[in-house]
Design a protein around this motif. Structure first.
Motif, PDB file in Angstrom:
ATOM      1  N   GLN A  64       0.824  -1.211   0.000  1.00  0.00           N
ATOM      2  CA  GLN A  64       0.000   0.000   0.000  1.00  0.00           C
ATOM      3  C   GLN A  64       0.859   1.262   0.000  1.00  0.00           C
ATOM      4  O   GLN A  64       0.558   2.225  -0.716  1.00  0.00           O
ATOM      5  CB  GLN A  64      -0.917  -0.028   1.227  1.00  0.00           C
ATOM      6  N   GLU A  65       1.923   1.259   0.776  1.00  0.00           N
ATOM      7  CA  GLU A  65       2.816   2.421   0.805  1.00  0.00           C
ATOM      8  C   GLU A  65       3.539   2.597  -0.524  1.00  0.00           C
ATOM      9  O   GLU A  65       3.909   3.712  -0.895  1.00  0.00           O
ATOM     10  CB  GLU A  65       3.815   2.286   1.956  1.00  0.00           C
ATOM     11  N   ALA A  66       3.720   1.498  -1.252  1.00  0.00           N
ATOM     12  CA  ALA A  66       4.338   1.594  -2.576  1.00  0.00           C
ATOM     13  C   ALA A  66       3.381   2.202  -3.593  1.00  0.00           C
ATOM     14  O   ALA A  66       3.817   2.777  -4.591  1.00  0.00           O
ATOM     15  CB  ALA A  66       4.779   0.209  -3.045  1.00  0.00           C
ATOM     16  N   GLY A  67       2.067   2.066  -3.336  1.00  0.00           N
ATOM     17  CA  GLY A  67       1.079   2.625  -4.257  1.00  0.00           C
ATOM     18  C   GLY A  67       0.143   1.602  -4.867  1.00  0.00           C
ATOM     19  O   GLY A  67      -0.683   1.936  -5.721  1.00  0.00           O
ATOM     20  N   ILE A  68       0.245   0.334  -4.429  1.00  0.00           N
ATOM     21  CA  ILE A  68      -0.660  -0.715  -4.907  1.00  0.00           C
ATOM     22  C   ILE A  68      -2.003  -0.565  -4.192  1.00  0.00           C
ATOM     23  O   ILE A  68      -2.050  -0.388  -2.972  1.00  0.00           O
ATOM     24  CB  ILE A  68      -0.070  -2.120  -4.630  1.00  0.00           C
ATOM     25  N   LYS A  69      -3.088  -0.660  -4.935  1.00  0.00           N
ATOM     26  CA  LYS A  69      -4.418  -0.557  -4.328  1.00  0.00           C
ATOM     27  C   LYS A  69      -4.786  -1.891  -3.681  1.00  0.00           C
ATOM     28  O   LYS A  69      -4.833  -2.922  -4.347  1.00  0.00           O
ATOM     29  CB  LYS A  69      -5.456  -0.168  -5.380  1.00  0.00           C
ATOM     30  N   THR A  70      -5.022  -1.856  -2.373  1.00  0.00           N
ATOM     31  CA  THR A  70      -5.371  -3.061  -1.635  1.00  0.00           C
ATOM     32  C   THR A  70      -6.627  -2.814  -0.808  1.00  0.00           C
ATOM     33  O   THR A  70      -7.055  -1.672  -0.619  1.00  0.00           O
ATOM     34  CB  THR A  70      -4.237  -3.501  -0.688  1.00  0.00           C
ATOM     35  N   ALA A  71      -7.178  -3.913  -0.267  1.00  0.00           N
ATOM     36  CA  ALA A  71      -8.344  -3.801   0.599  1.00  0.00           C
ATOM     37  C   ALA A  71      -7.940  -3.528   2.049  1.00  0.00           C
ATOM     38  O   ALA A  71      -8.787  -3.189   2.871  1.00  0.00           O
ATOM     39  CB  ALA A  71      -9.160  -5.091   0.534  1.00  0.00           C
ATOM     40  N   PHE A  72      -6.655  -3.642   2.352  1.00  0.00           N
ATOM     41  CA  PHE A  72      -6.176  -3.505   3.729  1.00  0.00           C
ATOM     42  C   PHE A  72      -6.421  -2.092   4.264  1.00  0.00           C
ATOM     43  O   PHE A  72      -6.155  -1.100   3.581  1.00  0.00           O
ATOM     44  CB  PHE A  72      -4.681  -3.822   3.780  1.00  0.00           C
ATOM     45  N   VAL A  73      -6.941  -2.009   5.501  1.00  0.00           N
ATOM     46  CA  VAL A  73      -7.156  -0.719   6.163  1.00  0.00           C
ATOM     47  C   VAL A  73      -6.176  -0.546   7.315  1.00  0.00           C
ATOM     48  O   VAL A  73      -5.400   0.391   7.343  1.00  0.00           O
ATOM     49  CB  VAL A  73      -8.611  -0.582   6.661  1.00  0.00           C
ATOM     50  N   ARG A  74      -6.218  -1.475   8.277  1.00  0.00           N
ATOM     51  CA  ARG A  74      -5.257  -1.411   9.389  1.00  0.00           C
ATOM     52  C   ARG A  74      -5.300  -2.713  10.174  1.00  0.00           C
ATOM     53  O   ARG A  74      -6.277  -3.464  10.148  1.00  0.00           O
ATOM     54  CB  ARG A  74      -5.565  -0.238  10.320  1.00  0.00           C
ATOM     55  N   LYS A  75      -4.210  -2.966  10.885  1.00  0.00           N
ATOM     56  CA  LYS A  75      -4.163  -4.103  11.802  1.00  0.00           C
ATOM     57  C   LYS A  75      -4.990  -3.751  13.026  1.00  0.00           C
ATOM     58  O   LYS A  75      -4.789  -2.691  13.634  1.00  0.00           O
ATOM     59  CB  LYS A  75      -2.708  -4.393  12.187  1.00  0.00           C
TER      60      LYS A  75
END
Length: 420
Positions: A64-75
């Protein structure tokens, strides 16, 4: 604590719950369970939920920090994370660098260790009853799936295939500083129910890849060590757990880099400050520190060389960007007096720009400072240099390439739909 809604889904190793207080999000709860062969082998492994959650959270944060769109929000906790609610596309995308495992069975004659350049992409339809049969792109397109209102056509299939390769390459590059070879990777995509866009979803944990330290299969640390067990004993499960813990400890290191680097922008006068600020802003998108200095190679060459020596002396790898209009003396003088990379980025004016640019292009022999007219291009040039030894910078560059390609693909689809 979060208020849990109804259970949306339950798989072999996780449960998915709605979150009434966070619309459009779900809780991904891992289980202390390990399986193989579509759950033909299944065992409880104490602590696996926390190990898998740590691994997935770190990997998704990196992407996500690289710029890939993911579903991850937070741990959310030791064993769960919050993700965007997606309708999952029932395809497992596999990307392989090295031939091993099921690929060898399906392709007799190919020896283990054969390397794919570029990585090989395969897809498998999620159907436990039929052991997840391999599908072609044509089968996926002809299935005419629709999720969250998005029909899966050729454009969407191409986006998932291109994204799979980019995600694999980013993770492959990220494991290299740990002296680990990412052999292959299995991922899934979903359609975000709110944004209606395809995103990387589900999980990426130690069940999702093959990981060989030092490129040695005998040292494998992934789930294959569980698949290979002739008999599952408490001692054998402890060995598998130690492998999973080894990966979880090191996956956190993927978010860091020991490599340093900076860009130093030298401007001939503060009248070029606006141009230089654009370079600094672009450097920030790659996570590269950038300093701005004012010096003139024509009016104060001794001071220019003193500033140069200041940055050469502290051991931090540096790329110099020379910003000088009219007659550019900064770039050539710097290039002739330092072994560090120098790039010209002259702020050309509309009246004399066509003439002024030649002072950056026509250089004496023995000098090697390229010229780019775009401030963003100068920052990207520096990022490509640092990316050779910094996987975090390289990941951002690779992600930018992917996102540019996706935006063009989507623009073409939209234009064709409007025309039709």
């Amino acid at each position: 604590e979060l208020k849990l809604g109804k259970k949306v889904n339950e798989g072999k190793t996780k449960e998915v719950y709605e979150l009434p207080d966070i619309p459009g999000c779900v809780l991904m709860q891992s289980k202390d369970q390990i399986t193989a062969g579509n759950a033909a082998r299944k065992d409880r492994m104490e602590g696996k939920a926390a190990i898998s959650n740590t691994t997935t959270s770190c990997v998704f944060q990196l992407l996500q920090e690289a710029g890939i769109k993911t579903a991850f929000v937070r741990k959310q906790s030791d064993t769960a994370f919050i993700a965007a609610h997606c309708e999952m596309i029932p395809i497992e995308w596999v990307c392989r660098r090295i031939a091993t495992g099921s690929f060898l069975k399906r392709n007799p004659g190919v020896k283990e260790g054969y390397k794919f350049y570029p990585p090989k992409i395969e897809m498998f339809y999620k159907d436990d009853a039929n052991n997840d049969p391999q599908w072609s792109e044509e089968q996926l397109i002809e299935a005419k799936f629709s999720f969250a209102g998005l029909t899966i056509g050729k454009t969407e299939v191409d986006i998932m295939a291109r994204s799979t390769q980019a995600i694999f390459e980013i993770l492959e590059k990220s494991w290299q500083p740990q002296n680990c070879t990412l052999v292959d990777l299995k991922i899934e995509f979903g359609v975000n129910i709110l944004t209606k866009e395809i995103v990387l979803a589900d999980v990426i944990d130690n069940d999702s890849w093959r990981l060989w330290p030092s490129g040695d299969r005998s040292q494998q640390k992934d789930k294959q060590s569980y698949r290979d067990l002739k008999e599952v004993t408490p001692e054998a499960l402890q060995m598998v757990k130690r492998n999973f813990e080894w990966v979880a400890e090191r996956v956190e290191l993927l978010l860091k880099t020991k490599s340093q680097g900076r860009v130093v922008v030298l401007m001939g006068s503060t009248s070029d400050l606006g141009h230089c600020e654009k370079i600094k802003k672009a450097c920030a998108t790659f996570g590269i520190p950038c300093e701005l200095r004012v010096t003139s190679a024509h009016k104060g060459p001794d001071e220019t060389l003193r500033i140069k020596a200041e940055y050469e002396g502290d051991g931090i790898p540096t790329v110099f960007v020379a910003v000088a209009g009219r007659s550019n003396g900064l770039g050539p003088v710097m290039s002739g007096n330092t072994a560090y990379p120098v790039v010209n980025c002259p702020p050309l004016s509309s009246d004399w720009g066509a003439q002024d640019v030649w002072s950056s292009l026509r250089l004496p022999s023995g000098l090697g400072c390229p010229t780019t007219l775009s401030p963003e291009g100068a920052a990207q040039f520096a990022a490509q240099i640092f990316g050779l030894n910094n996987h975090l910078v390289w990941a951002k560059l690779r992600s930018n390439m992917l996102n540019t390609w996706i935006s063009l693909k989507q623009a073409d689809k939209k234009l064709r739909e409007c025309t039709l």
